[in-house]
Enzyme design. Structure first.
Site: not given
Ligand code: 26A
Length: 346
Positions: A301
Site C-alpha cells: 500500500d
Molecule cells: C476485502 N479485504 C479482504 C480487504 C482487506 C484490506 N483492505 C481492504 N479490503 N484485507 C486486508 N486489508 C488491508 O490491507 C492492509 C495491508 O496491506 C488491511 O487493513 C491492512 O491495513
C-alpha cells in the site's frame, strides 16, 4: 468541509481498523491461515479478533487503499487526497476519520447505520503477515453515495483515480463509475490487484474493470494468481507484467503501465506503447538491514502511495517508482501500515 477546488487524487476502497499482533504458527493453524495472505473472514474466523486482543494487539488504522491515500498525502502538498469508503456509526469509524484528518486526507465516508466498522486481523509471524478481514460496514458502500451531487462534484474535480482491488468484492458499480469518468476525460485510473483471492474468486469483477486501468499494481503472488486464473501458462513475473500491460483498453489515448513488486527483489515495470510494444524496466528496492524491519503489513500500500504521489506531482515514471520504494521502506520500519512522524522528506 471539502476544499472547494477539490482534490487531485481520489481513492476508493474499504476503510478498516487493523487489529495487529505478533503470534506463533499455532494461531495461524487454529484458523487455517497462511503465513502471508489476505482473505475474507468466514464464520470460523470470528474468534481470531479476540485471540489477537489477548496477545496485546494494537489497533491501527488500515484498509489497503486508505493506507495508500495516507501514504500519497504524506509526500504531497496539503489537500491533495480524497478517500471514499463505508464505515459504521461507531468509535472505530471515528478513529479512522480522525487518523485520515491528521494525515491530511479528506474523507467522504458513507456511514452505515446497521453494521459496525470493518476490521482486519493482522497476524504477524516474523516478516510475514496474514490478514483476515471482516468487512461489515465496509461491505455496504453504495453507488448512490458516490452519485450525490456534492460527492460527484469532487469525483469530477479529481485528476487521478486509485481503487483498491479489494473493493471488487464490495461495489463494482462504484468502481466502474469512477473508471468511466477517468476514461471519458482521459484521466489516469489505477487499480491494485490486492490479493490472490481477487483474481481467483472475483475474476469476472476484476476483468470488468481491467480495461479501464492505465496503471495496475500487484505483488508477485497476485501476478501469478492472475496468470493461473486466466490460464496464461506462465509463472514468469516479467512475462505476466507484459501481458497485463497489453490487455485491451477502453481509453486508447493512454497505453498501460503494469507494475509488479516482489518484496526485497526488484520491482518490475512493464510499459506498453500505443503501437502495442512493451518495454520492461527493473528497479532494485531500497536496501534495508533486516533488523530495521518492524513488520511488512502495508508495504504494498505504501509503495502505491509513494508511486501515486510521484504521478500526481508530475514526476517521471522512474522517479515515481523510486518514491514508491522509498515510502515502502519507511512504512515497514513502523508498526503496521503507518508512516514516520515527524515527517521525513523524500
Ligand atoms: C476485502 N479485504 C479482504 C480487504 C482487506 C484490506 N483492505 C481492504 N479490503 N484485507 C486486508 N486489508 C488491508 O490491507 C492492509 C495491508 O496491506 C488491511 O487493513 C491492512 O491495513
Amino acid at each position: 468541509m471539502a476544499a472547494p477546488q477539490g482534490y487531485p487524487l481520489l481513492c476508493l476502497e474499504n476503510p478498516l481498523l487493523d487489529i495487529q499482533a505478533r503470534a506463533d504458527d499455532a494461531l495461524l493453524e487454529k484458523y487455517g491461515l497462511k503465513a502471508n495472505d489476505a482473505i475474507l473472514a468466514e464464520e470460523q474466523h470470528m474468534g481470531l479478533y479476540d485471540d489477537l486482543m489477548k496477545l496485546d494487539a494494537k489497533l491501527i488504522p488500515g484498509g489497503a487503499a486508505q493506507n495508500t491515500a495516507r501514504g500519497a498525502q504524506y509526500l504531497l502538498p496539503d489537500n491533495s487526497v480524497l478517500y471514499i469508503g463505508c464505515v459504521g456509526k461507531d468509535n472505530y469509524g471515528e478513529i479512522l476519520k480522525k487518523t485520515c484528518e491528521e494525515a491530511g486526507v479528506h474523507t467522504e465516508y458513507r456511514v452505515d447505520e446497521t453494521q459496525p466498522t470493518g476490521k482486519c486481523g493482522a497476524v504477524i509471524t516474523g516478516h510475514n503477515r496474514s490478514l483476515c478481514t471482516h468487512l461489515a460496514a465496509a461491505n455496504e458502500y453504495k453507488l448512490e453515495h458516490l452519485k450525490q451531487p456534492h460527492i460527484w462534484d469532487l469525483v469530477e474535480k479529481a485528476k487521478f483515480y486509485f481503487v483498491g482491488g479489494f473493493h471488487l468484492t464490495v461495489c463494482v458499480p462504484a468502481i466502474l463509475a469512477l473508471a468511466e469518468e477517468a476514461a471519458a476525460k482521459n484521466k489516469p485510473f489505477m487499480l491494485s490487484l490486492s490479493a490472490p483471492f481477487i483474481a481467483q474468486f472475483f475474476k469476472d469483477q476484476l476483468d470488468s474493470v481491467l480495461p479501464y486501468t492505465d496503471y495496475t499494481v500487484c505483488n508477485e503472488t497476485e501476478a501469478r494468481a492472475y496468470s493461473e486464473s486466466h490460464n496464461w501458462g506462465t509463472e514468469d513475473v516479467v512475462e505476466i507484467a507484459k501481458k497485463l500491460a497489453l490487455l485491451p483498453k477502453k481509453n486508447t489515448q493512454r497505453a498501460r503501465v503494469s507494475i509488479v513488486t516482489q518484496g526485497t527483489d526488484a520491482t518490475i515495470v512493464a510499459i506498453a506503447s500505443l503501437s502495442g510494444e512493451v518495454e520492461i524496466k527493473s528497479f532494485n528496492v531500497h536496501e534495508l538491514p533486516k533488523e530495521a524491519i518492524n513488520d511488512t503489513n502495508g508495504a504494498g500500500d505504501a509503495f502505491a502511495g509513494g508511486f501515486l504521489a510521484g504521478l500526481v506531482g508530475g514526476k517521471s515514471l522512474e522517479d515515481s517508482v523510486d518514491m514508491g520504494q522509498w515510502l515502502a521502506a519507511k512504512s515497514i520500519q513502523e508498526l503496521g501500515p503507518s508512516f514516520p512522524y515527524p515527517k521525513q522528506t523524500y
